[in-house]
Design a protein around this motif. Structure first.
Motif, PDB file in Angstrom:
ATOM      1  N   UNK A   1     -28.834  37.935 -12.567  1.00  0.00           N
ATOM      2  CA  UNK A   1     -28.312  39.257 -13.425  1.00  0.00           C
ATOM      3  C   UNK A   1     -26.813  39.358 -13.759  1.00  0.00           C
ATOM      4  N   UNK A   2     -26.163  38.716 -12.813  1.00  0.00           N
ATOM      5  CA  UNK A   2     -24.429  38.452 -13.102  1.00  0.00           C
ATOM      6  C   UNK A   2     -24.445  37.481 -14.008  1.00  0.00           C
ATOM      7  N   UNK A   3     -25.259  36.340 -13.972  1.00  0.00           N
ATOM      8  CA  UNK A   3     -24.985  35.457 -14.914  1.00  0.00           C
ATOM      9  C   UNK A   3     -25.075  35.744 -16.641  1.00  0.00           C
ATOM     10  N   UNK A   4     -26.288  36.691 -16.651  1.00  0.00           N
ATOM     11  CA  UNK A   4     -26.698  36.914 -17.995  1.00  0.00           C
ATOM     12  C   UNK A   4     -25.451  38.069 -18.508  1.00  0.00           C
ATOM     13  N   UNK A   5     -25.148  38.872 -17.506  1.00  0.00           N
ATOM     14  CA  UNK A   5     -24.147  40.084 -18.114  1.00  0.00           C
ATOM     15  C   UNK A   5     -22.710  39.057 -18.328  1.00  0.00           C
ATOM     16  N   UNK A   6     -22.410  38.149 -17.566  1.00  0.00           N
ATOM     17  CA  UNK A   6     -21.244  37.325 -17.794  1.00  0.00           C
ATOM     18  C   UNK A   6     -21.309  36.558 -19.165  1.00  0.00           C
ATOM     19  N   UNK A   7     -22.848  36.061 -19.229  1.00  0.00           N
ATOM     20  CA  UNK A   7     -22.819  35.227 -20.380  1.00  0.00           C
ATOM     21  C   UNK A   7     -22.991  36.011 -21.803  1.00  0.00           C
ATOM     22  N   UNK A   8     -23.188  37.294 -21.686  1.00  0.00           N
ATOM     23  CA  UNK A   8     -22.789  38.454 -22.663  1.00  0.00           C
ATOM     24  C   UNK A   8     -21.651  38.724 -23.033  1.00  0.00           C
ATOM     25  N   UNK A   9     -20.739  39.140 -21.818  1.00  0.00           N
ATOM     26  CA  UNK A   9     -19.629  39.857 -21.952  1.00  0.00           C
ATOM     27  C   UNK A   9     -18.483  38.724 -22.254  1.00  0.00           C
ATOM     28  N   UNK A  10     -18.442  37.742 -21.681  1.00  0.00           N
ATOM     29  CA  UNK A  10     -17.335  36.859 -21.868  1.00  0.00           C
ATOM     30  C   UNK A  10     -17.023  36.286 -23.063  1.00  0.00           C
TER      31      UNK A  10
ATOM     32  N   UNK B   1     -14.096  37.473 -25.611  1.00  0.00           N
ATOM     33  CA  UNK B   1     -13.491  36.548 -26.114  1.00  0.00           C
ATOM     34  C   UNK B   1     -13.233  36.316 -27.842  1.00  0.00           C
ATOM     35  N   UNK B   2     -14.366  36.602 -28.263  1.00  0.00           N
ATOM     36  CA  UNK B   2     -14.374  36.628 -29.880  1.00  0.00           C
ATOM     37  C   UNK B   2     -13.978  37.722 -30.096  1.00  0.00           C
TER      38      UNK B   2
ATOM     39  N   UNK C   1     -17.670  29.682 -27.891  1.00  0.00           N
ATOM     40  CA  UNK C   1     -18.512  30.441 -27.204  1.00  0.00           C
ATOM     41  C   UNK C   1     -19.138  29.846 -26.097  1.00  0.00           C
ATOM     42  N   UNK C   2     -19.931  28.499 -26.246  1.00  0.00           N
ATOM     43  CA  UNK C   2     -20.363  27.767 -25.061  1.00  0.00           C
ATOM     44  C   UNK C   2     -19.405  27.519 -23.957  1.00  0.00           C
ATOM     45  N   UNK C   3     -18.225  27.127 -24.401  1.00  0.00           N
ATOM     46  CA  UNK C   3     -17.194  26.873 -23.373  1.00  0.00           C
ATOM     47  C   UNK C   3     -16.720  28.082 -22.512  1.00  0.00           C
TER      48      UNK C   3
ATOM     49  N   UNK D   1     -17.181  29.945 -18.052  1.00  0.00           N
ATOM     50  CA  UNK D   1     -16.530  30.467 -17.081  1.00  0.00           C
ATOM     51  C   UNK D   1     -17.089  31.200 -15.905  1.00  0.00           C
ATOM     52  N   UNK D   2     -18.408  31.422 -16.266  1.00  0.00           N
ATOM     53  CA  UNK D   2     -19.452  32.319 -15.471  1.00  0.00           C
ATOM     54  C   UNK D   2     -19.730  31.279 -13.964  1.00  0.00           C
ATOM     55  N   UNK D   3     -19.677  29.981 -14.287  1.00  0.00           N
ATOM     56  CA  UNK D   3     -20.114  29.012 -13.246  1.00  0.00           C
ATOM     57  C   UNK D   3     -19.545  29.214 -11.895  1.00  0.00           C
ATOM     58  N   UNK D   4     -18.180  29.439 -11.867  1.00  0.00           N
ATOM     59  CA  UNK D   4     -17.878  29.578 -10.467  1.00  0.00           C
ATOM     60  C   UNK D   4     -18.245  30.925  -9.815  1.00  0.00           C
ATOM     61  N   UNK D   5     -18.183  32.040 -10.716  1.00  0.00           N
ATOM     62  CA  UNK D   5     -18.777  33.100 -10.111  1.00  0.00           C
ATOM     63  C   UNK D   5     -20.243  33.021  -9.509  1.00  0.00           C
ATOM     64  N   UNK D   6     -21.042  32.505 -10.301  1.00  0.00           N
ATOM     65  CA  UNK D   6     -22.289  32.340  -9.884  1.00  0.00           C
ATOM     66  C   UNK D   6     -22.723  31.350  -8.793  1.00  0.00           C
ATOM     67  N   UNK D   7     -21.882  30.333  -8.491  1.00  0.00           N
ATOM     68  CA  UNK D   7     -21.557  29.334  -7.526  1.00  0.00           C
ATOM     69  C   UNK D   7     -21.396  30.389  -6.169  1.00  0.00           C
ATOM     70  N   UNK D   8     -20.311  31.216  -6.327  1.00  0.00           N
ATOM     71  CA  UNK D   8     -19.696  31.867  -5.073  1.00  0.00           C
ATOM     72  C   UNK D   8     -20.958  32.978  -4.897  1.00  0.00           C
ATOM     73  N   UNK D   9     -21.415  33.565  -5.709  1.00  0.00           N
ATOM     74  CA  UNK D   9     -22.454  34.767  -5.296  1.00  0.00           C
ATOM     75  C   UNK D   9     -23.725  33.972  -5.038  1.00  0.00           C
ATOM     76  N   UNK D  10     -24.140  33.003  -5.359  1.00  0.00           N
ATOM     77  CA  UNK D  10     -25.413  32.389  -4.868  1.00  0.00           C
ATOM     78  C   UNK D  10     -25.078  31.755  -3.379  1.00  0.00           C
TER      79      UNK D  10
END
Length: 133
Positions: free
Chosen positions: A80-89, A93-94, A104-106, A110-119
């Motif tokens: 859920x966090x990953x999906x929200x960040x993949x939409x909002x970031x 940015x744009x 956009x893919x880059x 930026x969500x990867x470290x957050x998803x890592x720490x949350x998981x």
């Protein structure tokens, strides 16, 4: 463990390997289900199966912890966090910072470290390792 060591650790590398495998796993199931279901249903079923696989791979391979039902129920919060960040970031940015759409893919990375720490938090909280590195 400081922040630099946390993100350049064997655990973080294993997390990345699981992420790549999980992406391929999702696509495999998407193509299998896509043979007899429309793409919406194929994608949902593939997503659910790959999320279950991700849970077990992250427990056993990435974090080396015992999977429990409690962790299994909490694990979708990571997605859920990953999906929200993949939409909002990218949106921020744009539309706010005028970043070119080609990046956009880059931006979503930026969500990867957050998803890592949350998981890591969900799966390792109050858990003893079941295997040594």
């Amino acid at each position: 463990m400081n922040l630099k060591n946390r993100f350049f650790s064997a655990e973080f590398i294993r997390f990345g390997i699981v992420g790549v495998f999980n992406t391929l796993h999702h696509y495999l199931w998407f193509f299998v289900f896509g043979v007899f279901l429309n793409y919406d249903f194929a994608n949902v079923f593939a997503f659910i199966i790959s999320m279950i696989g991700s849970f077990y791979l992250n427990c056993y391979f990435t974090y080396k912890v015992r999977p429990t039902f409690k962790k299994f129920i909490k694990f979708p919060l990571v997605y859920l966090v990953q999906i929200i960040m993949a939409y909002l970031i990218p949106k921020i940015g744009v539309e706010i910072f005028n970043v070119k759409e080609i990046f956009v893919p880059l931006l979503t990375s930026f969500s990867i470290p957050v998803v890592f720490l949350l998981s890591r938090y969900i799966l390792k909280k109050e858990e003893k390792k079941i295997m040594k590195l």
